[in-house]
Design a protein around this motif. Structure first.
Motif, short mmCIF file in Angstrom:
data_model
loop_
_atom_site.label_atom_id
_atom_site.label_comp_id
_atom_site.label_asym_id
_atom_site.label_seq_id
_atom_site.Cartn_x
_atom_site.Cartn_y
_atom_site.Cartn_z
N GLU A 1 0.52 -1.69 0.17
CA GLU A 1 0.21 -0.18 -0.30
C GLU A 1 0.98 1.44 -0.55
OE1 GLU A 1 -0.84 -1.83 2.34
OE2 GLU A 1 -1.98 -3.80 1.41
N GLU A 2 2.07 1.09 0.53
CA GLU A 2 3.14 2.35 0.84
C GLU A 2 3.81 2.15 -0.85
OE1 GLU A 2 5.66 1.85 4.07
OE2 GLU A 2 3.78 1.69 5.73
N PHE A 3 4.00 1.46 -1.15
CA PHE A 3 4.68 1.65 -2.04
C PHE A 3 3.75 2.19 -3.54
CE2 PHE A 3 5.20 -0.17 -6.90
CZ PHE A 3 6.72 0.30 -6.54
N GLU A 4 1.96 1.11 -3.00
CA GLU A 4 1.78 1.87 -4.43
C GLU A 4 1.59 3.63 -4.05
OE1 GLU A 4 -0.03 0.85 -7.46
OE2 GLU A 4 1.68 -1.76 -6.61
N ALA A 5 1.22 3.54 -3.02
CA ALA A 5 1.28 5.50 -2.73
C ALA A 5 2.27 6.10 -3.27
CB ALA A 5 0.08 5.92 -1.49
N ALA A 6 3.24 5.61 -2.82
CA ALA A 6 4.78 6.09 -3.08
C ALA A 6 4.39 6.72 -5.32
CB ALA A 6 5.76 5.96 -2.77
N ALA B 1 4.38 9.78 -10.11
CA ALA B 1 3.51 9.55 -11.64
C ALA B 1 3.00 11.36 -11.09
CB ALA B 1 2.30 8.89 -11.77
N LYS B 2 2.19 11.70 -10.70
CA LYS B 2 1.53 13.18 -10.16
C LYS B 2 2.61 14.17 -10.20
CE LYS B 2 -2.84 11.39 -8.21
NZ LYS B 2 -3.72 11.62 -6.37
N ALA B 3 3.81 14.22 -9.67
CA ALA B 3 4.74 14.30 -9.42
C ALA B 3 5.28 14.47 -11.03
CB ALA B 3 5.53 14.71 -8.18
N ARG B 4 5.00 14.07 -11.45
CA ARG B 4 6.08 14.46 -13.30
C ARG B 4 5.19 14.49 -14.36
NH1 ARG B 4 8.19 8.70 -12.01
NH2 ARG B 4 5.60 8.16 -12.63
N GLU B 5 4.31 14.37 -13.97
CA GLU B 5 2.86 14.98 -14.75
C GLU B 5 2.48 16.65 -14.77
OE1 GLU B 5 -1.24 13.58 -14.15
OE2 GLU B 5 -0.61 11.51 -14.70
N GLU B 6 3.55 16.99 -13.15
CA GLU B 6 2.78 18.33 -13.29
C GLU B 6 4.49 19.49 -13.43
OE1 GLU B 6 1.51 21.94 -11.37
OE2 GLU B 6 1.02 19.89 -11.98
N ASN B 7 5.55 17.91 -13.37
CA ASN B 7 6.89 19.04 -14.27
C ASN B 7 6.56 19.00 -15.80
OD1 ASN B 7 8.00 18.82 -11.30
ND2 ASN B 7 8.88 16.78 -11.71
N GLY B 8 6.19 17.97 -16.13
CA GLY B 8 6.16 18.34 -17.77
C GLY B 8 4.95 19.81 -17.99
N ARG B 9 4.09 19.80 -17.37
CA ARG B 9 2.92 20.82 -17.36
C ARG B 9 4.04 22.11 -17.63
NH1 ARG B 9 -1.42 17.34 -15.27
NH2 ARG B 9 -0.93 18.68 -12.96
N LEU B 10 4.23 21.97 -16.01
CA LEU B 10 5.05 23.31 -15.61
C LEU B 10 6.33 23.65 -16.73
CD1 LEU B 10 5.37 23.55 -12.37
CD2 LEU B 10 3.91 24.81 -13.33
N ALA B 11 6.67 22.50 -17.09
CA ALA B 11 8.27 22.87 -18.47
C ALA B 11 7.54 23.82 -18.96
CB ALA B 11 8.49 22.08 -17.98
N SER B 12 6.36 23.33 -19.75
CA SER B 12 5.19 23.27 -21.30
C SER B 12 4.43 25.16 -21.22
CB SER B 12 4.66 22.46 -21.59
OG SER B 12 3.18 22.98 -21.94
N ARG B 13 4.21 25.11 -19.38
CA ARG B 13 4.30 26.33 -19.00
C ARG B 13 5.70 27.81 -19.34
NH1 ARG B 13 1.12 28.48 -13.09
NH2 ARG B 13 0.74 31.46 -14.58
N ILE B 14 7.12 26.80 -18.58
CA ILE B 14 7.43 28.12 -18.70
C ILE B 14 8.00 28.02 -20.20
CG2 ILE B 14 9.98 28.30 -18.09
CD1 ILE B 14 9.60 26.01 -15.23
N GLU B 15 8.15 27.06 -20.91
CA GLU B 15 9.02 27.49 -22.71
C GLU B 15 7.91 28.84 -23.08
OE1 GLU B 15 9.07 24.01 -24.19
OE2 GLU B 15 10.38 22.74 -23.06
N THR B 16 5.83 28.37 -22.87
CA THR B 16 5.64 29.52 -23.48
C THR B 16 5.79 30.93 -23.15
OG1 THR B 16 4.04 27.98 -23.40
CG2 THR B 16 3.26 30.03 -23.59
N LEU B 17 6.35 31.00 -21.79
CA LEU B 17 6.25 32.34 -21.29
C LEU B 17 7.77 32.48 -21.52
CD1 LEU B 17 4.90 31.38 -17.32
CD2 LEU B 17 3.78 32.72 -19.10
N GLU B 18 8.52 31.75 -21.80
CA GLU B 18 9.37 32.58 -21.99
C GLU B 18 9.75 32.76 -23.83
OE1 GLU B 18 12.76 28.69 -21.47
OE2 GLU B 18 12.96 29.82 -19.48
N ALA B 19 9.20 32.33 -24.68
CA ALA B 19 8.80 32.69 -25.24
C ALA B 19 7.84 33.70 -25.53
CB ALA B 19 7.90 31.53 -26.79
N ARG B 20 7.61 33.65 -24.81
CA ARG B 20 6.00 35.00 -24.47
C ARG B 20 7.42 36.41 -25.13
NH1 ARG B 20 2.32 38.51 -26.40
NH2 ARG B 20 0.98 38.86 -25.17
#
Length: 100
Positions: free
Chosen positions: A51-56, A61-80
């Motif tokens: 159970e602890e392993f599955e939670a971690a 996985a959520k942190a990786r998704e959030e990092n991907g969204r943030l990286a995309s947002r940074i790229e967009t902001l830098e381009a702007r």
């Protein structure tokens, strides 16, 4: 009271029933002792529970998704910003491949 072979068979059946009940009791005791010993060994080895392993894993996985969204947002902001300031767009670093 019955006599003869029927009585012998009845006594034998009763003996077998009692033996089966005793065997089940012994089995339960052995299972309990084995589970307790196995749990003590696993706890001493610092093994993570499923159970602890599955939670971690879900959190990672959520942190990786959030990092991907943030990286995309940074790229967009830098381009702007580059667009507004008239600068060339900075070279984007290569994205690492997501692990599965």
């Amino acid at each position: 009271m019955s006599t003869g072979p029927n009585r012998i068979l009845d006594e034998f059946a009763k003996l077998m029933t009692d033996a089966a009940g005793a065997a089940q009791g012994v089995r339960r005791e052995v299972e309990t002792a084995f589970k307790g010993q196995a749990e003590r060994i696993l706890n001493s080895m610092d093994v993570v529970q499923r159970e602890e392993f599955e939670a971690a894993r879900e959190m990672a996985a959520k942190a990786r998704e959030e990092n991907g969204r943030l990286a995309s947002r940074i790229e967009t902001l830098e381009a702007r910003i580059a667009e507004l300031t008239g600068q060339a767009t900075p070279a984007a670093p290569a994205k690492p491949k997501p692990k599965k």
